[in-house]
Design a protein around this motif. Structure first.
Motif, PDB file in Angstrom:
ATOM      1  N   ALA A 138       0.853  -1.191   0.000  1.00 56.12           N
ATOM      2  CA  ALA A 138       0.000   0.000   0.000  1.00 56.12           C
ATOM      3  C   ALA A 138       0.887   1.238   0.000  1.00 56.12           C
ATOM      4  N   TYR A 139       0.302   2.338  -0.426  1.00 55.93           N
ATOM      5  CA  TYR A 139       1.012   3.616  -0.442  1.00 55.93           C
ATOM      6  C   TYR A 139       0.189   4.657   0.299  1.00 55.93           C
ATOM      7  N   GLU A 140       0.892   5.553   0.972  1.00 56.63           N
ATOM      8  CA  GLU A 140       0.236   6.741   1.502  1.00 56.63           C
ATOM      9  C   GLU A 140       0.915   7.961   0.890  1.00 56.63           C
ATOM     10  N   LEU A 141       0.097   8.793   0.269  1.00 51.81           N
ATOM     11  CA  LEU A 141       0.566  10.011  -0.390  1.00 51.81           C
ATOM     12  C   LEU A 141       0.091  11.185   0.448  1.00 51.81           C
ATOM     13  N   LYS A 142       1.020  12.041   0.878  1.00 49.22           N
ATOM     14  CA  LYS A 142       0.646  13.066   1.846  1.00 49.22           C
ATOM     15  C   LYS A 142       1.324  14.392   1.553  1.00 49.22           C
ATOM     16  N   ASP A 143       0.676  15.465   2.029  1.00 46.92           N
ATOM     17  CA  ASP A 143       1.306  16.778   2.092  1.00 46.92           C
ATOM     18  C   ASP A 143       1.217  17.239   3.543  1.00 46.92           C
ATOM     19  N   SER A 144       1.357  18.527   3.793  1.00 45.89           N
ATOM     20  CA  SER A 144       1.385  18.995   5.179  1.00 45.89           C
ATOM     21  C   SER A 144       0.027  18.903   5.866  1.00 45.89           C
ATOM     22  N   THR A 151      -4.290   1.331  -2.481  1.00 48.53           N
ATOM     23  CA  THR A 151      -4.027  -0.104  -2.505  1.00 48.53           C
ATOM     24  C   THR A 151      -4.449  -0.649  -3.865  1.00 48.53           C
ATOM     25  N   LYS A 152      -4.447  -1.968  -4.009  1.00 43.63           N
ATOM     26  CA  LYS A 152      -4.890  -2.591  -5.255  1.00 43.63           C
ATOM     27  C   LYS A 152      -6.349  -2.266  -5.555  1.00 43.63           C
ATOM     28  N   ASP A 153      -7.097  -1.831  -4.546  1.00 45.32           N
ATOM     29  CA  ASP A 153      -8.503  -1.469  -4.722  1.00 45.32           C
ATOM     30  C   ASP A 153      -8.686   0.009  -5.034  1.00 45.32           C
ATOM     31  N   GLY A 154      -7.591   0.740  -5.215  1.00 46.91           N
ATOM     32  CA  GLY A 154      -7.666   2.173  -5.485  1.00 46.91           C
ATOM     33  C   GLY A 154      -7.492   2.978  -4.209  1.00 46.91           C
ATOM     34  N   VAL A 155      -8.132   4.147  -4.148  1.00 45.92           N
ATOM     35  CA  VAL A 155      -8.063   4.991  -2.955  1.00 45.92           C
ATOM     36  C   VAL A 155      -9.006   4.427  -1.901  1.00 45.92           C
ATOM     37  N   VAL A 156      -8.476   4.200  -0.699  1.00 49.25           N
ATOM     38  CA  VAL A 156      -9.264   3.620   0.389  1.00 49.25           C
ATOM     39  C   VAL A 156      -9.187   4.536   1.607  1.00 49.25           C
ATOM     40  N   SER A 157     -10.060   4.284   2.573  1.00 44.24           N
ATOM     41  CA  SER A 157     -10.137   5.166   3.741  1.00 44.24           C
ATOM     42  C   SER A 157      -9.055   4.878   4.770  1.00 44.24           C
ATOM     43  N   ASN A 158      -8.584   3.622   4.846  1.00 43.91           N
ATOM     44  CA  ASN A 158      -7.505   3.308   5.786  1.00 43.91           C
ATOM     45  C   ASN A 158      -6.778   2.053   5.321  1.00 43.91           C
ATOM     46  N   ILE A 159      -5.587   1.861   5.853  1.00 38.62           N
ATOM     47  CA  ILE A 159      -4.764   0.707   5.465  1.00 38.62           C
ATOM     48  C   ILE A 159      -4.263  -0.012   6.720  1.00 38.62           C
ATOM     49  N   SER A 160      -5.090  -0.020   7.743  1.00 39.60           N
ATOM     50  CA  SER A 160      -4.675  -0.595   9.022  1.00 39.60           C
ATOM     51  C   SER A 160      -4.391  -2.090   8.921  1.00 39.60           C
ATOM     52  N   GLU A 161      -4.990  -2.772   7.932  1.00 40.41           N
ATOM     53  CA  GLU A 161      -4.770  -4.212   7.820  1.00 40.41           C
ATOM     54  C   GLU A 161      -3.450  -4.556   7.132  1.00 40.41           C
ATOM     55  N   LYS A 163       0.639  -4.602   6.771  1.00 41.14           N
ATOM     56  CA  LYS A 163       1.821  -4.577   7.615  1.00 41.14           C
ATOM     57  C   LYS A 163       2.628  -3.313   7.337  1.00 41.14           C
ATOM     58  N   SER A 164       3.233  -2.777   8.378  1.00 40.01           N
ATOM     59  CA  SER A 164       3.970  -1.518   8.236  1.00 40.01           C
ATOM     60  C   SER A 164       5.095  -1.626   7.217  1.00 40.01           C
ATOM     61  N   GLU A 165       5.738  -2.799   7.129  1.00 47.74           N
ATOM     62  CA  GLU A 165       6.835  -2.952   6.175  1.00 47.74           C
ATOM     63  C   GLU A 165       6.351  -2.985   4.727  1.00 47.74           C
ATOM     64  N   ASN A 166       5.034  -3.134   4.536  1.00 47.65           N
ATOM     65  CA  ASN A 166       4.474  -3.148   3.183  1.00 47.65           C
ATOM     66  C   ASN A 166       3.815  -1.823   2.807  1.00 47.65           C
ATOM     67  N   VAL A 167       3.947  -0.828   3.680  1.00 49.59           N
ATOM     68  CA  VAL A 167       3.367   0.491   3.414  1.00 49.59           C
ATOM     69  C   VAL A 167       4.485   1.458   3.034  1.00 49.59           C
ATOM     70  N   ASN A 168       4.374   2.040   1.864  1.00 50.27           N
ATOM     71  CA  ASN A 168       5.352   3.009   1.376  1.00 50.27           C
ATOM     72  C   ASN A 168       4.777   4.416   1.495  1.00 50.27           C
ATOM     73  N   THR A 169       5.503   5.294   2.166  1.00 47.51           N
ATOM     74  CA  THR A 169       5.042   6.664   2.363  1.00 47.51           C
ATOM     75  C   THR A 169       5.728   7.602   1.378  1.00 47.51           C
ATOM     76  N   ILE A 170       4.922   8.385   0.682  1.00 40.85           N
ATOM     77  CA  ILE A 170       5.440   9.423  -0.210  1.00 40.85           C
ATOM     78  C   ILE A 170       5.023  10.762   0.389  1.00 40.85           C
ATOM     79  N   ASP A 171       5.959  11.415   1.040  1.00 47.09           N
ATOM     80  CA  ASP A 171       5.692  12.710   1.668  1.00 47.09           C
ATOM     81  C   ASP A 171       6.154  13.802   0.713  1.00 47.09           C
ATOM     82  N   THR A 172       5.205  14.493   0.111  1.00 47.74           N
ATOM     83  CA  THR A 172       5.560  15.527  -0.858  1.00 47.74           C
ATOM     84  C   THR A 172       6.240  16.714  -0.197  1.00 47.74           C
ATOM     85  N   GLY A 173       6.037  16.884   1.112  1.00 46.78           N
ATOM     86  CA  GLY A 173       6.655  18.000   1.815  1.00 46.78           C
ATOM     87  C   GLY A 173       6.061  19.349   1.473  1.00 46.78           C
TER      88      GLY A 173
END
Length: 293
Positions: A138-144, A151-161, A163-173
């Motif tokens: 899963a990916y999380e795309l964020k700004d300030s 996820t594979k299902d598109g944009v979802v409300s949460n990704i709590s299910e 694992k943290s090692e499978n979540v990639n964070t893209i912080d645009t800053g």
């Protein structure tokens, strides 16, 4: 505003900043402000607490939004090195930046990866290779201010299910400056503590350089940035398979990350290539790639 209740609370403590902006004053006489507090108690009705009032007043004289006639370049450039600024742009706009000698080529990854040319490498297929699905990522795309999850299902409300090692964070800053109305004008308000702030400008409005929230329905919200610059790329990343293989080949084989490859009956984008010369005219090559389609 005389006699008007402008704030109430039920926590037993009042700590409130109230700002008053007086516009288009034609009478330059005395401006009088008066404030008072009352406490309402269900049992004892209204109790006078005026002896405990503690108000602080201050005023700033002068007009808002008085635009200077000239600017210094130092006033508008970010306080960071050029390489740091370039990395901010890369993470925000999903850019591919390629340095070759004295030339820099910048492309949008969202557009470039679907235009990749593929080379048939069927003759280099290994007897055994590693294949792994990326649908558990899963990916999380964020700004300030905002974050969206993909996820594979598109944009979802949460990704709590996931694992943290499978979540990639893209912080645009990126800190999108808030547009506010002041003195009948719309302008952007700078938030302290942010080193990469942006705003939209669409030319003079009534002769004034004011900011706007969108141009041709395009804005800088994280949802808009995702739809325009990240959607297809991240969709590919969470639905692909990663393939890792190792093989030997002639040193004159044209192996490069700039070309995709067709191998094991799948088109693939090449992520990494490592080579080790094992003979005078032979390479031992390890490649990591992701399947496309």
């Amino acid at each position: 505003m005389k006699g008007k209740t402008i704030y109430t609370n039920t926590i037993g403590r009042l700590d409130k900043l109230i700002s008053l902006n007086i516009e288009e004053i034609t009478d330059y006489g005395l401006l009088e402000l008066q404030m008072s507090l009352v406490r309402f108690n269900v049992t004892d009705s209204i109790e006078d607490i005026s002896p405990y009032h503690n108000f602080t007043f201050w005023a700033n004289d002068g007009r808002l939004n008085v635009f200077p006639d000239s600017f210094s370049i130092a006033d508008v450039l970010p306080d960071m090195t050029f390489s740091a600024f370039l990395n901010k742009l890369k993470n925000w706009l999903n850019l591919d930046i390629d340095f070759k000698h004295d030339t820099v080529t910048i492309d949008y990854v969202e557009e470039k990866f679907v235009e990749t040319s593929f080379r048939d490498e069927s003759h280099l297929e290994a007897d055994r290779y590693i294949k792994k699905s990326n649908q558990n990522k899963a990916y999380e795309l964020k700004d300030s201010k905002e974050t969206i999850y993909i996820t594979k299902d598109g944009v979802v409300s949460n990704i709590s299910e996931y694992k943290s090692e499978n979540v990639n964070t893209i912080d645009t800053g990126v800190d999108v400056m808030k547009i506010e109305k002041k003195n009948s004008l719309f302008t952007a308000r700078r938030r302290e503590g942010s080193d990469f702030r942006i705003l939209l400008y669409d030319g003079l409005k009534n002769g004034l350089p004011v900011t706007v929230s969108a141009i041709n329905e395009i804005d800088f919200s994280i949802e808009n940035v995702y739809e325009r610059l990240w959607k297809n790329w991240l969709r590919f990343r969470v639905t692909s398979e990663t393939i890792k293989d190792k093989f030997s080949c002639d040193i004159y084989e044209n192996l490069t990350t700039e070309l995709g490859r067709y191998k094991y009956n799948k088109t693939q984008l090449v992520k990494k290539i490592s080579k080790r010369r094992v003979k005078e005219n032979r390479w031992e090559v390890s490649i990591e790639s992701e399947t496309l389609g």
